[in-house]
Design an enzyme around this catalytic site. Structure first.
Site, PDB file in Angstrom:
ATOM      1  N   SER A 103       1.384  -9.988 -15.768  1.00  0.00           N
ATOM      2  CA  SER A 103       1.148  -8.635 -16.254  1.00  0.00           C
ATOM      3  C   SER A 103       0.674  -8.571 -17.699  1.00  0.00           C
ATOM      4  CB  SER A 103       2.413  -7.788 -16.082  1.00  0.00           C
ATOM      5  OG  SER A 103       3.508  -8.403 -16.711  1.00  0.00           O
ATOM      6  N   HIS A 155      -0.217  -6.223 -10.084  1.00  0.00           N
ATOM      7  CA  HIS A 155      -1.519  -6.061 -10.749  1.00  0.00           C
ATOM      8  C   HIS A 155      -2.696  -6.603  -9.951  1.00  0.00           C
ATOM      9  CE1 HIS A 155       0.450  -4.669 -14.408  1.00  0.00           C
ATOM     10  NE2 HIS A 155       1.372  -5.561 -14.119  1.00  0.00           N
ATOM     11  N   LYS A 161       0.161   1.718  -9.906  1.00  0.00           N
ATOM     12  CA  LYS A 161      -0.890   1.135 -10.750  1.00  0.00           C
ATOM     13  C   LYS A 161      -2.240   1.381 -10.079  1.00  0.00           C
ATOM     14  CE  LYS A 161       2.513  -1.584 -13.049  1.00  0.00           C
ATOM     15  NZ  LYS A 161       3.433  -2.712 -12.991  1.00  0.00           N
TER      16      LYS A 161
HETATM   17  C1  LIG Z   1       4.878  -2.664 -13.339  1.00  0.00           C
HETATM   18  C2  LIG Z   1       5.491  -3.853 -12.717  1.00  0.00           C
HETATM   19  C3  LIG Z   1       6.650  -3.747 -11.954  1.00  0.00           C
HETATM   20  C4  LIG Z   1       7.447  -2.475 -11.888  1.00  0.00           C
HETATM   21  O1  LIG Z   1       6.836  -1.546 -11.075  1.00  0.00           O
HETATM   22  P1  LIG Z   1       7.149   0.010 -11.288  1.00  0.00           P
HETATM   23  O2  LIG Z   1       6.714   0.647 -10.039  1.00  0.00           O
HETATM   24  O3  LIG Z   1       6.386   0.426 -12.493  1.00  0.00           O
HETATM   25  O4  LIG Z   1       8.638   0.105 -11.504  1.00  0.00           O
HETATM   26  C5  LIG Z   1       7.094  -4.872 -11.302  1.00  0.00           C
HETATM   27  N1  LIG Z   1       6.453  -6.051 -11.398  1.00  0.00           N
HETATM   28  C6  LIG Z   1       5.341  -6.197 -12.156  1.00  0.00           C
HETATM   29  C7  LIG Z   1       4.674  -7.530 -12.234  1.00  0.00           C
HETATM   30  C8  LIG Z   1       4.843  -5.099 -12.843  1.00  0.00           C
HETATM   31  O5  LIG Z   1       3.778  -5.242 -13.618  1.00  0.00           O
END
Ligand SMILES: *Cc1c(COP(=O)(O)O)cnc(C)c1O
Length: 388
Positions: free
Chosen positions: A180, A208, A238
Site C-alpha cells: 500500500s 490496491h 478504493k
Molecule cells: C485500505 C487497506 C485495508 C483496509 O481497508 P478499509 O476498507 O479501508 O478498512 C486493508 N488492507 C490494505 C492493504 C489496505 O490498503
C-alpha cells in the site's frame, strides 16, 4: 484524571515536535481529482479512488434507487435480520467474477482482516507476514493467539527457511498483493509455490490491486486458482469507489468465517443500498477496460517524466508512485510546497512507513488527464530545484 490528561498532552506535544502530528483536512466537494478544501481548489494525487468511481453517476443512481427499495439501515447483524437479497446477490457476483466458490461481505477491510485471521489462526498455529504488510494484517495477527513471524519484504527465501522449522502444525502466510505504501506487487508465484511445498495456507490482501490489475480487473491474483490462493481478501472502498470489503474462497472457508469471524458476526450489516451501489460498481469495473488503460498511460507518462527530472522514484508499475523524502519534515515541506501550487499529496510519515521512509505517496486515478500529470511533474521540478 488530571494526571492522565497531562500525560496525553505531553504525548501530543512530543508528536508535534517530531513532525509526526496528524491532522484531518475538511473536504467540501465529492471525492474526485479536483477537490475543494478551505475554499480552495486542489488537484488531488492521493486518494485510492483508482478508477474514478467514487462519484460515478450510475453508481449514485443505483444507490438512490436502492434506498427507495430497501430503506436506509439494515437494522441488525447478518445472522439476525440484516442480510438482504442485495447483500446476497453481491456476494454471489463477487465470487463468480473471481472464480471462487463463495465470498463474504465485511463492513471494512480492517474488519475483514482482523476477523478472518483470528478466525483461522489460534493458539499453537504459526503465522508468517511480510514486514511491510498493512496495519490491519499486523493487527489481525496480533489479535489471534498464533505465534507471529515476520519476514523481510518480499523475501520468499527467508520465508521458506522460516516455514522449514515448522513441518507440523497449521501455518498461514499473509501478504499484501500490492504494497500500500510502496506500490510494488508481491512475488505471487514464489509465495504460491512456497505455501504449496510447506502445506501453508496463503492469504492475499488485494486492497490496491482489485479493479486495477489483471483481466477484467480481477486484481493481482487474476489467473491464480482458489487452490493457489485459498484466502483472497480485497476492499471495496478504493478502486470500487464505494465502501466495504470481502473475503473470497472455498465453501468451507466462508462457512467457517460465518461461524467464527467475530468482526463479522458481532456487527450490524452494512446498508443494503451500499450493496446495490457495489453491484453497479462491479459491472463498471468489469466493463470499463479504458479506465485501466488510462491508468497505464498516466503511470508511464509520470515515470518517464519523473525519470528525466531525476526524482527518487520507486520500482512500481501500479498507480501508487511514492517519492521517498526520508525524514518527516522534508516530506511535510514537499507536501506544503505542492499545496501552494494547487496540488494535494499528503505526506506519509512513520509509523505508517518505517523510520527514515517518510514520503509523498502519489496515486493516480483514471479520471486524471495527461495535462494533470504534467502539472504535477512541473510542480515537483520547481520544488526539487528549491530544495537543493
Ligand atoms: C485500505 C487497506 C485495508 C483496509 O481497508 P478499509 O476498507 O479501508 O478498512 C486493508 N488492507 C490494505 C492493504 C489496505 O490498503
Amino acid at each position: 484524571m488530571n494526571d492522565f490528561h497531562e500525560q496525553l498532552m505531553l504525548r501530543l506535544q512530543h508528536q508535534r515536535e517530531k513532525n509526526l502530528y496528524r491532522q484531518r483536512r475538511v473536504i467540501d466537494s465529492p471525492q474526485q481529482v479536483e477537490l475543494l478544501s478551505d475554499g480552495k481548489a486542489l488537484l488531488s494525487f492521493c486518494s485510492n479512488d483508482y478508477l474514478g468511481l467514487a462519484n460515478h453517476p450510475d453508481i449514485a443512481r443505483a444507490m438512490k434507487r436502492a434506498i427507495d427499495r430497501w430503506g436506509i439501515g439494515s437494522g441488525a447483524a447478518h445472522l439476525i435480520t440484516g442480510h438482504t437479497a442485495a447483500h446476497h446477490a453481491l456476494e454471489e457476483e463477487l465470487a463468480e467474477w473471481l472464480g471462487r466458490e463463495r465470498a463474504l461481505l465485511f463492513s471494512t477491510g480492517y474488519m475483514a482482516n482482523i476477523g478472518a485471521i483470528s478466525a483461522l489462526m489460534g493458539r499453537g498455529d504459526q503465522l508468517f507476514e511480510d514486514r511491510l504488510n498493512h496495519a490491519s494484517l499486523i493487527d489481525g495477527g496480533l489479535a489471534s493467539a498464533a505465534a507471529f513471524h515476520r519476514y523481510q519484504h518480499a523475501d520468499t527465501e527467508m520465508l521458506d527457511e522460516q516455514l522449514r522449522a515448522f513441518e507440523s502444525g497449521n501455518c498461514m502466510v499473509i501478504s499484501d498483493g500490492v504494497f500500500s505504501m510502496d506500490g510494488d506487487i508481491a512475488p505471487l508465484p514464489q509465495l504460491a509455490t512456497c505455501c504449496e511445498q510447506h502445506d501453508a495456507l496463503l492469504m492475499i490482501d488485494d486492497a490496491h490491486g482489485i479493479g486495477v490489475l489483471g483481466e477484467q480487473g480481477r486484481g493481482c491474483c487474476s489467473g491464480y486458482t482458489q487452490q493457489q490462493v485459498p484466502v483472497l481478501m480485497a476492499t471495496l472502498g478504493k478502486a470500487f469507489g464505494v465502501f466495504g470489503a470481502f473475503v473470497a474462497g472455498s465453501e468451507t472457508l466462508i462457512e467457517t468465517l460465518i461461524q467464527d469471524a467475530r468482526s463479522w458476526v458481532y456487527t450490524t450489516a452494512p446498508p443494503a443500498a451500499m450493496a446495490e451501489a457495489l453491484r453497479e460498481a462491479l459491472k463498471i469495473v468489469i466493463r470499463d477496460e479504458w479506465r485501466r488503460e488510462q491508468l497505464r498511460l498516466l503511470i508511464s507518462r509520470f515515470r518517464q517524466g519523473a525519470g528525466q527530472l531525476g526524482l527518487p522514484l520507486m520500482p512500481s508499475e501500479t498507480p501508487i508512485q511514492p517519492l521517498v523524502a526520508g525524514d518527516a519534515d522534508r516530506a511535510l515541506r514537499w507536501s506544503h510546497a505542492l499545496e501552494q501550487r494547487g496540488i494535494l499529496v499528503t505526506a506519509i510519515r512513520p509509523p505508517t512507513v518505517p523510520q527514515g521512509g517518510a514520503r509523498l505517496r502519489i496515486t493516480f486515478s483514471a479520471t486524471h488527464t495527461a495535462v494533470h500529470v504534467d502539472q504535477l511533474l512541473d510542480a515537483l521540478d520547481q520544488i526539487q530545484r528549491r530544495d537543493h
